[in-house]
Design a protein around this motif. Structure first.
Motif, PDB file in Angstrom:
ATOM      1  N   GLY A  95       0.814  -1.349   0.049  1.00 35.89           N
ATOM      2  CA  GLY A  95       0.024  -0.128  -0.121  1.00 35.89           C
ATOM      3  C   GLY A  95       0.719   1.247  -0.113  1.00 35.89           C
ATOM      4  O   GLY A  95       2.081   1.196  -0.348  1.00 35.89           O
ATOM      5  N   LEU A  96       0.285   2.223   0.463  1.00 37.77           N
ATOM      6  CA  LEU A  96       0.791   3.608   0.529  1.00 37.77           C
ATOM      7  C   LEU A  96       1.797   3.658   1.649  1.00 37.77           C
ATOM      8  O   LEU A  96       1.488   3.179   2.702  1.00 37.77           O
ATOM      9  CB  LEU A  96      -0.214   4.696   0.300  1.00 37.77           C
ATOM     10  CG  LEU A  96      -1.173   4.905  -0.854  1.00 37.77           C
ATOM     11  CD1 LEU A  96      -2.156   5.877  -0.695  1.00 37.77           C
ATOM     12  CD2 LEU A  96      -0.293   5.268  -2.070  1.00 37.77           C
ATOM     13  N   PRO A  97       2.770   4.799   1.438  1.00 35.36           N
ATOM     14  CA  PRO A  97       3.432   5.037   2.596  1.00 35.36           C
ATOM     15  C   PRO A  97       2.757   5.723   3.753  1.00 35.36           C
ATOM     16  O   PRO A  97       1.544   6.359   3.667  1.00 35.36           O
ATOM     17  CB  PRO A  97       4.549   5.927   2.122  1.00 35.36           C
ATOM     18  CG  PRO A  97       4.144   6.589   0.854  1.00 35.36           C
ATOM     19  CD  PRO A  97       2.865   5.432   0.336  1.00 35.36           C
ATOM     20  N   PHE A  98       3.082   5.223   5.211  1.00 33.85           N
ATOM     21  CA  PHE A  98       2.403   5.847   6.291  1.00 33.85           C
ATOM     22  C   PHE A  98       3.199   6.363   7.150  1.00 33.85           C
ATOM     23  O   PHE A  98       4.610   6.445   6.968  1.00 33.85           O
ATOM     24  CB  PHE A  98       1.595   4.844   6.609  1.00 33.85           C
ATOM     25  CG  PHE A  98       2.259   3.366   7.289  1.00 33.85           C
ATOM     26  CD1 PHE A  98       2.738   3.129   8.193  1.00 33.85           C
ATOM     27  CD2 PHE A  98       2.476   2.499   6.185  1.00 33.85           C
ATOM     28  CE1 PHE A  98       3.543   2.015   8.667  1.00 33.85           C
ATOM     29  CE2 PHE A  98       3.027   1.270   6.529  1.00 33.85           C
ATOM     30  CZ  PHE A  98       3.791   1.139   7.693  1.00 33.85           C
ATOM     31  N   HIS A  99       2.672   6.886   8.414  1.00 35.50           N
ATOM     32  CA  HIS A  99       3.547   7.636   9.273  1.00 35.50           C
ATOM     33  C   HIS A  99       4.847   6.937   9.698  1.00 35.50           C
ATOM     34  O   HIS A  99       5.901   7.442   9.766  1.00 35.50           O
ATOM     35  CB  HIS A  99       2.725   7.830  10.692  1.00 35.50           C
ATOM     36  CG  HIS A  99       3.326   8.589  11.414  1.00 35.50           C
ATOM     37  ND1 HIS A  99       3.746   9.878  11.531  1.00 35.50           N
ATOM     38  CD2 HIS A  99       3.845   8.072  12.925  1.00 35.50           C
ATOM     39  CE1 HIS A  99       4.587  10.153  12.491  1.00 35.50           C
ATOM     40  NE2 HIS A  99       4.763   9.056  13.391  1.00 35.50           N
ATOM     41  N   ASP A 100       4.804   5.455   9.958  1.00 33.96           N
ATOM     42  CA  ASP A 100       5.942   4.855  10.506  1.00 33.96           C
ATOM     43  C   ASP A 100       7.038   4.680   9.431  1.00 33.96           C
ATOM     44  O   ASP A 100       8.158   4.504   9.794  1.00 33.96           O
ATOM     45  CB  ASP A 100       5.706   3.394  10.879  1.00 33.96           C
ATOM     46  CG  ASP A 100       6.302   2.674  11.861  1.00 33.96           C
ATOM     47  OD1 ASP A 100       6.914   3.419  12.809  1.00 33.96           O
ATOM     48  OD2 ASP A 100       6.729   1.568  11.895  1.00 33.96           O
ATOM     49  N   VAL A 155       5.833   2.074 -10.277  1.00 38.55           N
ATOM     50  CA  VAL A 155       4.892   2.263  -9.412  1.00 38.55           C
ATOM     51  C   VAL A 155       4.108   3.713  -9.335  1.00 38.55           C
ATOM     52  O   VAL A 155       2.948   3.744  -9.369  1.00 38.55           O
ATOM     53  CB  VAL A 155       5.254   1.991  -7.956  1.00 38.55           C
ATOM     54  CG1 VAL A 155       4.448   1.921  -6.945  1.00 38.55           C
ATOM     55  CG2 VAL A 155       5.999   0.365  -8.010  1.00 38.55           C
ATOM     56  N   ASP A 156       5.151   4.540  -9.181  1.00 38.03           N
ATOM     57  CA  ASP A 156       4.588   6.037  -9.120  1.00 38.03           C
ATOM     58  C   ASP A 156       4.549   6.630 -10.503  1.00 38.03           C
ATOM     59  O   ASP A 156       3.239   7.374 -10.754  1.00 38.03           O
ATOM     60  CB  ASP A 156       5.519   6.937  -8.315  1.00 38.03           C
ATOM     61  CG  ASP A 156       5.583   6.360  -6.911  1.00 38.03           C
ATOM     62  OD1 ASP A 156       4.526   5.655  -6.324  1.00 38.03           O
ATOM     63  OD2 ASP A 156       6.126   6.986  -5.971  1.00 38.03           O
ATOM     64  N   GLY A 157       5.242   6.342 -11.427  1.00 42.08           N
ATOM     65  CA  GLY A 157       5.337   6.983 -12.896  1.00 42.08           C
ATOM     66  C   GLY A 157       4.481   6.380 -13.743  1.00 42.08           C
ATOM     67  O   GLY A 157       4.220   7.147 -14.653  1.00 42.08           O
ATOM     68  N   GLY A 158       4.079   5.128 -13.272  1.00 40.25           N
ATOM     69  CA  GLY A 158       3.050   4.640 -14.635  1.00 40.25           C
ATOM     70  C   GLY A 158       3.910   4.568 -15.936  1.00 40.25           C
ATOM     71  O   GLY A 158       3.180   4.842 -16.882  1.00 40.25           O
ATOM     72  N   GLN A 282       7.189  14.658  -7.091  1.00 37.15           N
ATOM     73  CA  GLN A 282       6.928  13.495  -5.798  1.00 37.15           C
ATOM     74  C   GLN A 282       8.248  13.052  -5.220  1.00 37.15           C
ATOM     75  O   GLN A 282       9.183  12.681  -5.895  1.00 37.15           O
ATOM     76  CB  GLN A 282       6.180  12.372  -6.217  1.00 37.15           C
ATOM     77  CG  GLN A 282       5.681  11.305  -5.322  1.00 37.15           C
ATOM     78  CD  GLN A 282       4.877  10.369  -5.894  1.00 37.15           C
ATOM     79  OE1 GLN A 282       4.399  10.285  -6.800  1.00 37.15           O
ATOM     80  NE2 GLN A 282       4.576   9.239  -4.707  1.00 37.15           N
ATOM     81  N   GLY A 283       8.278  13.432  -3.787  1.00 37.27           N
ATOM     82  CA  GLY A 283       9.518  12.845  -3.047  1.00 37.27           C
ATOM     83  C   GLY A 283       9.201  11.321  -2.762  1.00 37.27           C
ATOM     84  O   GLY A 283       8.036  10.953  -2.505  1.00 37.27           O
ATOM     85  N   LEU A 284      10.046  10.749  -2.839  1.00 36.22           N
ATOM     86  CA  LEU A 284      10.101   9.050  -2.556  1.00 36.22           C
ATOM     87  C   LEU A 284      11.292   8.360  -2.067  1.00 36.22           C
ATOM     88  O   LEU A 284      12.348   8.878  -2.232  1.00 36.22           O
ATOM     89  CB  LEU A 284       9.721   8.298  -3.670  1.00 36.22           C
ATOM     90  CG  LEU A 284      10.580   8.025  -4.848  1.00 36.22           C
ATOM     91  CD1 LEU A 284      11.456   6.873  -4.756  1.00 36.22           C
ATOM     92  CD2 LEU A 284       9.863   7.965  -6.293  1.00 36.22           C
ATOM     93  N   ILE A 285      11.233   7.565  -1.071  1.00 40.52           N
ATOM     94  CA  ILE A 285      12.298   6.698  -0.605  1.00 40.52           C
ATOM     95  C   ILE A 285      11.912   5.373  -0.595  1.00 40.52           C
ATOM     96  O   ILE A 285      10.764   4.839   0.018  1.00 40.52           O
ATOM     97  CB  ILE A 285      12.251   7.072   0.940  1.00 40.52           C
ATOM     98  CG1 ILE A 285      12.905   8.693   0.840  1.00 40.52           C
ATOM     99  CG2 ILE A 285      13.576   6.428   1.667  1.00 40.52           C
ATOM    100  CD1 ILE A 285      12.881   9.166   2.559  1.00 40.52           C
ATOM    101  N   VAL A 286      12.718   4.705  -1.402  1.00 41.74           N
ATOM    102  CA  VAL A 286      12.649   3.276  -1.622  1.00 41.74           C
ATOM    103  C   VAL A 286      11.213   2.624  -2.134  1.00 41.74           C
ATOM    104  O   VAL A 286      10.421   3.511  -2.757  1.00 41.74           O
ATOM    105  CB  VAL A 286      13.223   2.227  -0.563  1.00 41.74           C
ATOM    106  CG1 VAL A 286      13.764   1.022  -0.892  1.00 41.74           C
ATOM    107  CG2 VAL A 286      14.546   3.168  -0.007  1.00 41.74           C
ATOM    108  N   GLY A 287      10.613   1.710  -1.524  1.00 34.19           N
ATOM    109  CA  GLY A 287       9.216   1.442  -1.378  1.00 34.19           C
ATOM    110  C   GLY A 287       8.762   0.184  -0.683  1.00 34.19           C
ATOM    111  O   GLY A 287       9.775   0.017   0.256  1.00 34.19           O
ATOM    112  N   SER A 288       7.533  -0.272  -0.848  1.00 37.57           N
ATOM    113  CA  SER A 288       7.249  -1.436   0.092  1.00 37.57           C
ATOM    114  C   SER A 288       7.822  -2.839  -0.016  1.00 37.57           C
ATOM    115  O   SER A 288       8.381  -3.088  -1.360  1.00 37.57           O
ATOM    116  CB  SER A 288       5.687  -1.457   0.106  1.00 37.57           C
ATOM    117  OG  SER A 288       5.175  -1.920  -1.089  1.00 37.57           O
TER     118      SER A 288
END
Length: 337
Positions: A95-100, A155-158, A282-288
């Motif tokens: 899923g989407l990134p969350f607080h943790d 994932v983000d860019g499609g 969009q900022g991003l750090i790695v992934g799930s």
């Protein structure tokens, strides 16, 4: 077991190879992994040199590739002998990134001990399977660099076939992005300050290359190469020192994945141009973990293999970091034992 740790307050002269207690057998839901390789990332360097404070004696390195030696009760996903790779955010399963995941308190080699060690016992969900047939050194490049490129573009860019992608630099994330984009039928424009590296990027499939030292207005050059339209996607690793040029280079309605701060942590952003472009920054750090599993599945369907510049033994981790600081590498640096 041997492990490479950093003594507070950090510094490459404060890395130390220590003998630590074996973690023993896995408990319920855990696996025991014999770690054989890791790869260097900018985040690892910041922990090692003290820019990111870490506990005294912190075992370094976020990435790991190795073999399952034992499985605990209730573990069904892995078997003894499986090749596995670690997850950067072990708590982020899907899923989407969350607080943790807005911090690094559970990131190996930062908030918790990392994988510069011979053996690790962790929850099974801290790992995914490695691509079939890959060496440990190759698999160790996936956790941070490879997955970041995958998320930025797919994932983000499609990303779609026929899209145009601008890639900055020739480090691990950038070369992975080049390979992913070409495998998916995209046109790639790549920048570097080294003509030698640009030639190597062309050999890997880059369609157009720009030396940003000889062409400091490279954003305008990208527009010229795209008939004034701009690129669909930008893999932005520089941060404030390059972001204005990236915004100039992106098309109206395009996508900029901000994944690095190599030129600093803050600076001016031409917000009016960004707004006029109606571009998504969009900022991003790695992934799930799920993103990583999808990436591994995609890799097993193609013929991409990571580009490894050179390998160091575990006891030379400090030397590996110093080489990373020199920015002389093309692709990934790995450590094997």
């Amino acid at each position: 077991m041997k492990a490479m740790v950093v003594r507070a307050p950090g510094g490459l002269d404060r890395l130390e190879l220590r003998e630590l207690a074996d973690p023993g057998q896995p408990g319920p839901g855990q696996i025991r992994v014999a770690v054989h390789a890791t790869s260097l990332n900018f985040h690892d360097l910041l922990v090692a040199n003290g820019s990111i404070p870490a506990d005294d004696g912190r075992v370094l390195m976020s990435d790991a590739a190795g073999v399952v030696e034992a499985v605990g009760a209730d573990v069904t996903e892995f078997q003894v002998g499986d090749s596995v790779v670690s997850c950067f955010f072990p708590q982020w399963l899907d899923g989407l990134p969350f607080h943790d995941v807005g911090h690094f308190r559970r990131t190996p080699g930062d908030g918790v001990d990392g994988f510069a060690t011979e053996v690790a016992v962790r929850p099974a969900t801290d790992f995914t399977k490695a691509p079939r047939g890959w060496s440990h050194a190759e698999a160790a490049t996936l956790t941070t660099a490879g997955l970041t490129a995958w998320r930025a573009l797919v994932v983000d860019g499609g990303l779609k076939a026929g899209s145009t992608v601008l890639v900055l630099g020739t480090g691990g994330v950038s070369i992975a992005a080049l390979q992913i984009a070409k495998a998916m039928g995209a046109r790639v424009i790549l920048t570097s300050s080294s003509d030698e590296k640009l030639a190597r990027a062309r050999a890997l499939g880059a369609d157009e290359v720009i030396n940003y030292r000889s062409e400091p207005a490279w954003g305008q050059r990208v527009l010229e190469l795209t008939g004034g339209v701009g690129v669909d996607h930008v893999v932005e690793i520089g941060g404030p020192g390059t972001l204005a040029q990236s915004i100039q280079a992106v098309r109206v309605g395009g996508h900029i994945a901000l994944i690095g701060v190599l030129t600093g942590r803050q600076g001016e952003v031409p917000t009016s141009v960004l707004m006029a472009k109606q571009a998504r920054l969009q900022g991003l750090i790695v992934g799930s973990r799920r993103d990583q599993q999808d990436y591994v599945a995609a890799l097993e369907q193609g013929d991409i293999r990571p580009v490894i510049d050179r390998s160091f033994p575990l006891e030379q981790l400090a030397q590996a970091f110093r080489f990373q600081e020199s920015a002389g590498h093309f692709g990934k640096l790995v450590v094997e034992w």
